[in-house]
Design an enzyme around this catalytic site. Structure first.
Site, PDB file in Angstrom:
ATOM      1  N   GLY A  45      -5.420  40.330 -38.221  1.00  0.00           N
ATOM      2  CA  GLY A  45      -6.494  39.695 -38.973  1.00  0.00           C
ATOM      3  C   GLY A  45      -7.518  40.737 -39.401  1.00  0.00           C
ATOM      4  O   GLY A  45      -7.550  41.857 -38.870  1.00  0.00           O
ATOM      5  N   GLN A  50     -15.862  43.572 -41.595  1.00  0.00           N
ATOM      6  CA  GLN A  50     -15.362  44.778 -40.911  1.00  0.00           C
ATOM      7  C   GLN A  50     -15.170  45.957 -41.852  1.00  0.00           C
ATOM      8  O   GLN A  50     -15.081  47.097 -41.399  1.00  0.00           O
ATOM      9  CB  GLN A  50     -14.039  44.465 -40.198  1.00  0.00           C
ATOM     10  CG  GLN A  50     -14.208  43.487 -39.041  1.00  0.00           C
ATOM     11  CD  GLN A  50     -12.880  43.117 -38.428  1.00  0.00           C
ATOM     12  OE1 GLN A  50     -12.178  42.254 -38.954  1.00  0.00           O
ATOM     13  NE2 GLN A  50     -12.509  43.759 -37.339  1.00  0.00           N
ATOM     14  N   CYS A  90      -9.807  43.651 -31.056  1.00  0.00           N
ATOM     15  CA  CYS A  90     -10.569  43.695 -32.311  1.00  0.00           C
ATOM     16  C   CYS A  90     -10.465  45.091 -32.900  1.00  0.00           C
ATOM     17  O   CYS A  90     -10.657  46.083 -32.188  1.00  0.00           O
ATOM     18  CB  CYS A  90     -12.042  43.353 -32.033  1.00  0.00           C
ATOM     19  SG  CYS A  90     -13.064  43.341 -33.511  1.00  0.00           S
ATOM     20  N   LEU A  91     -10.177  45.164 -34.194  1.00  0.00           N
ATOM     21  CA  LEU A  91     -10.060  46.466 -34.851  1.00  0.00           C
ATOM     22  C   LEU A  91     -11.404  47.195 -34.872  1.00  0.00           C
ATOM     23  O   LEU A  91     -11.444  48.414 -35.028  1.00  0.00           O
ATOM     24  CB  LEU A  91      -9.525  46.286 -36.277  1.00  0.00           C
ATOM     25  CG  LEU A  91      -8.111  45.679 -36.365  1.00  0.00           C
ATOM     26  CD1 LEU A  91      -7.742  45.392 -37.820  1.00  0.00           C
ATOM     27  CD2 LEU A  91      -7.078  46.589 -35.715  1.00  0.00           C
ATOM     28  N   HIS A 132     -11.858  33.955 -34.410  1.00  0.00           N
ATOM     29  CA  HIS A 132     -12.332  35.340 -34.243  1.00  0.00           C
ATOM     30  C   HIS A 132     -12.834  35.894 -35.584  1.00  0.00           C
ATOM     31  O   HIS A 132     -13.896  36.522 -35.647  1.00  0.00           O
ATOM     32  CB  HIS A 132     -11.157  36.170 -33.694  1.00  0.00           C
ATOM     33  CG  HIS A 132     -11.402  37.629 -33.524  1.00  0.00           C
ATOM     34  ND1 HIS A 132     -11.389  38.255 -32.294  1.00  0.00           N
ATOM     35  CD2 HIS A 132     -11.644  38.623 -34.424  1.00  0.00           C
ATOM     36  CE1 HIS A 132     -11.616  39.548 -32.448  1.00  0.00           C
ATOM     37  NE2 HIS A 132     -11.769  39.802 -33.734  1.00  0.00           N
ATOM     38  N   GLU A 133     -12.060  35.633 -36.656  1.00  0.00           N
ATOM     39  CA  GLU A 133     -12.438  36.183 -37.977  1.00  0.00           C
ATOM     40  C   GLU A 133     -13.663  35.469 -38.557  1.00  0.00           C
ATOM     41  O   GLU A 133     -14.530  36.112 -39.169  1.00  0.00           O
ATOM     42  CB  GLU A 133     -11.258  36.094 -38.960  1.00  0.00           C
ATOM     43  CG  GLU A 133      -9.974  36.792 -38.513  1.00  0.00           C
ATOM     44  CD  GLU A 133     -10.152  38.227 -38.090  1.00  0.00           C
ATOM     45  OE1 GLU A 133     -11.108  38.880 -38.532  1.00  0.00           O
ATOM     46  OE2 GLU A 133      -9.334  38.702 -37.271  1.00  0.00           O
ATOM     47  N   HIS A 136     -16.671  36.951 -37.123  1.00  0.00           N
ATOM     48  CA  HIS A 136     -17.069  38.203 -37.805  1.00  0.00           C
ATOM     49  C   HIS A 136     -17.974  37.909 -39.008  1.00  0.00           C
ATOM     50  O   HIS A 136     -18.965  38.611 -39.246  1.00  0.00           O
ATOM     51  CB  HIS A 136     -15.842  38.961 -38.311  1.00  0.00           C
ATOM     52  CG  HIS A 136     -15.210  39.892 -37.305  1.00  0.00           C
ATOM     53  ND1 HIS A 136     -15.907  40.886 -36.660  1.00  0.00           N
ATOM     54  CD2 HIS A 136     -13.938  39.978 -36.841  1.00  0.00           C
ATOM     55  CE1 HIS A 136     -15.089  41.552 -35.854  1.00  0.00           C
ATOM     56  NE2 HIS A 136     -13.885  41.019 -35.932  1.00  0.00           N
TER      57      HIS A 136
HETATM   58  O1  K1U Z   1     -10.488  40.924 -36.456  1.00  0.00           O
HETATM   59  C1  K1U Z   1      -9.900  41.859 -35.953  1.00  0.00           C
HETATM   60  O2  K1U Z   1     -10.519  42.774 -35.461  1.00  0.00           O
HETATM   61  C2  K1U Z   1      -8.386  41.855 -35.904  1.00  0.00           C
HETATM   62  C3  K1U Z   1      -7.841  41.469 -34.554  1.00  0.00           C
HETATM   63  C4  K1U Z   1      -7.514  39.996 -34.583  1.00  0.00           C
HETATM   64  C5  K1U Z   1      -7.278  39.296 -33.263  1.00  0.00           C
HETATM   65  C6  K1U Z   1      -6.359  39.747 -32.355  1.00  0.00           C
HETATM   66  C7  K1U Z   1      -6.135  39.050 -31.166  1.00  0.00           C
HETATM   67  C8  K1U Z   1      -6.832  37.891 -30.917  1.00  0.00           C
HETATM   68  C9  K1U Z   1      -7.754  37.458 -31.831  1.00  0.00           C
HETATM   69  C10 K1U Z   1      -7.979  38.143 -33.009  1.00  0.00           C
HETATM   70  C11 K1U Z   1      -6.598  42.315 -34.305  1.00  0.00           C
HETATM   71  O3  K1U Z   1      -5.690  42.294 -35.059  1.00  0.00           O
HETATM   72  S1  K1U Z   1      -6.570  43.316 -32.886  1.00  0.00           S
HETATM   73  C12 K1U Z   1      -4.970  44.078 -32.949  1.00  0.00           C
HETATM   74  C13 K1U Z   1      -3.852  43.162 -32.580  1.00  0.00           C
HETATM   75  O4  K1U Z   1      -4.065  42.100 -32.044  1.00  0.00           O
HETATM   76  C14 K1U Z   1      -2.454  43.548 -32.889  1.00  0.00           C
HETATM   77  C15 K1U Z   1      -2.133  44.741 -33.451  1.00  0.00           C
HETATM   78  C16 K1U Z   1      -0.813  45.068 -33.728  1.00  0.00           C
HETATM   79  C17 K1U Z   1       0.185  44.188 -33.434  1.00  0.00           C
HETATM   80  C18 K1U Z   1      -0.116  42.983 -32.856  1.00  0.00           C
HETATM   81  C19 K1U Z   1      -1.423  42.655 -32.580  1.00  0.00           C
HETATM   82 ZN    ZN Z   2     -12.321  41.569 -34.725  1.00  0.00          ZN
END
Ligand code: K1U
Ligand code: ZN
Length: 164
Positions: A45, A50, A90-91, A132-133, A136
């Site tokens: 996401g 972000q 979260c990225l 979560h998004e 943000h």
């Molecule tokens: O919003 C963001 O920072 C993105 C975030 C979204 C998220 C992940 C988990 C639970 C709720 C929201 C991410 O994508 S973190 C990275 C991640 O989960 C992932 C990365 C590569 C492969 C699979 C998952």
């Molecule tokens: Zn996030």
């Protein structure tokens, strides 16, 4: 185009995003860039906040094959029920994962990339990711849902990483 992602504790992550008035070509290009940035990160996401763009746009793809892109513009949760504990990442907070309590089932109304209103029901990972998004877009990070002690420890760890 791949866009740089803001990292906690950058104050720009606290900006409350404004609704999109018209889904025009500029918004469509931004959505395309957001998908590219999310896939490259990699993440499931990304919210416009972000990438330091403060309009209410999110992109999501929770599929393993990365072939189910979902774009929500001006998303609104219109129904929610149940509770779920899910480990989130979260990225904008790299290498940090914690369980957060969210609604288990949500119904969301939004505009798609063509500017058409649609509704989607989601639970488990998709529901958690949408919540979560949307957080943000309101300047809220998943770490805000954690205890003050966990937040303090994370901030200390982040300050050390920035220093050295
Ligand atoms: O919003 C963001 O920072 C993105 C975030 C979204 C998220 C992940 C988990 C639970 C709720 C929201 C991410 O994508 S973190 C990275 C991640 O989960 C992932 C990365 C590569 C492969 C699979 C998952
Ligand atoms: Zn996030």
């Amino acid at each position: 185009m791949i866009l740089p992602i803001l990292h906690y504790p950058d104050v720009r992550l606290r900006t409350v995003a404004k609704p999109v008035e018209t889904v025009d070509d500029t918004i469509k290009t931004l959505v395309k860039d957001m998908f590219e940035t999310m896939y490259q990160a990699p993440g499931i996401g990304l919210a416009a906040t972000q990438i330091d763009h403060h309009q209410r746009i999110i992109v999501i793809d929770i599929s393993d094959e990365k072939n189910q892109p979902l774009c929500l513009i001006n998303p609104e949760i219109i129904e929610k029920d149940g509770e779920i504990d899910w480990e989130e990442g979260c990225l904008s907070v790299p290498d940090y994962y914690q369980c957060v309590k969210r609604a288990n089932h949500i119904k969301v109304r939004a505009l798609n990339q063509q500017g058409k209103t649609f509704e989607i029901e989601a639970d488990e990972l998709l529901g958690v990711c949408i919540q979560h998004e949307i957080d943000h877009l309101d300047g809220i990070l998943f770490i805000d849902h954690l205890s003050k002690l966990k937040q303090k420890r994370l901030l200390e760890k982040t300050k050390k990483v920035i220093k050295y």
